[in-house]
Design an enzyme around this catalytic site. Structure first.
Site, PDB file in Angstrom:
ATOM      1  CB  VAL A 190     -33.113 -31.665  31.299  1.00  0.00           C
ATOM      2  CG1 VAL A 190     -34.487 -31.056  31.064  1.00  0.00           C
ATOM      3  CG2 VAL A 190     -32.529 -31.161  32.615  1.00  0.00           C
TER       4      VAL A 190
ATOM      5  CG  ASP B 227     -38.046 -30.832  23.772  1.00  0.00           C
ATOM      6  OD1 ASP B 227     -36.854 -31.206  23.726  1.00  0.00           O
ATOM      7  OD2 ASP B 227     -38.646 -30.382  22.791  1.00  0.00           O
TER       8      ASP B 227
ATOM      9  CG  ASP C 110     -33.660 -30.123  26.251  1.00  0.00           C
ATOM     10  OD1 ASP C 110     -34.053 -29.050  25.758  1.00  0.00           O
ATOM     11  OD2 ASP C 110     -33.790 -31.213  25.663  1.00  0.00           O
ATOM     12  N   GLY C 111     -32.630 -27.067  26.660  1.00  0.00           N
ATOM     13  CA  GLY C 111     -31.848 -26.040  25.970  1.00  0.00           C
ATOM     14  C   GLY C 111     -31.536 -24.860  26.871  1.00  0.00           C
TER      15      GLY C 111
ATOM     16  NE  ARG D  14     -30.739 -20.998  25.118  1.00  0.00           N
ATOM     17  CZ  ARG D  14     -31.597 -21.928  24.717  1.00  0.00           C
ATOM     18  NH1 ARG D  14     -31.211 -22.862  23.855  1.00  0.00           N
ATOM     19  NH2 ARG D  14     -32.833 -21.953  25.171  1.00  0.00           N
TER      20      ARG D  14
ATOM     21  CG  ASP E  61     -33.475 -31.421  22.262  1.00  0.00           C
ATOM     22  OD1 ASP E  61     -34.322 -31.907  23.038  1.00  0.00           O
ATOM     23  OD2 ASP E  61     -33.664 -30.363  21.644  1.00  0.00           O
TER      24      ASP E  61
ATOM     25  CG  ASP F 269     -37.172 -33.065  20.713  1.00  0.00           C
ATOM     26  OD1 ASP F 269     -37.232 -33.326  21.934  1.00  0.00           O
ATOM     27  OD2 ASP F 269     -36.757 -31.978  20.258  1.00  0.00           O
TER      28      ASP F 269
END
Length: 89
Positions: free
Chosen positions: A20, A54, A57-58, A62, A75, A79
């Protein structure tokens, strides 16, 4: 909250968070290219989708329990590249 169902679907599909992240970076590259070519509408759409990816992805990391320092570094780097592509465009 609006992206949560998509994040859960990506976790269920076993999509890697780094995939991602890389996709978001490539969308940033596409947005910068579109901007450089004068396609402001496409650039805006691609930049918006890149920003959403963006954020995803986090959430995917998680949700899948795959949070790592390496992923956070990737990441952060991508960015900054996406920002550069937009400014360069």
């Amino acid at each position: 909250p609006m992206l949560l169902p998509l994040a859960k679907a990506l976790v269920r599909a076993k999509v890697a968070p780094s995939t991602v992240t890389i996709g978001a970076g490539l969308l940033g590259l596409a947005a910068g290219t579109a901007l450089g070519l004068g396609s402001l509408g496409w650039a805006a759409c691609l930049a918006a989708v890149s920003g959403a990816a963006d954020a995803l992805d986090g959430m995917v990391a998680r949700g899948a329990g795959r949070v790592s320092e390496t992923g956070a570094l990737l990441d952060s780097i991508l960015d900054r590249y996406a920002d550069f592509f937009l400014f360069a465009g």
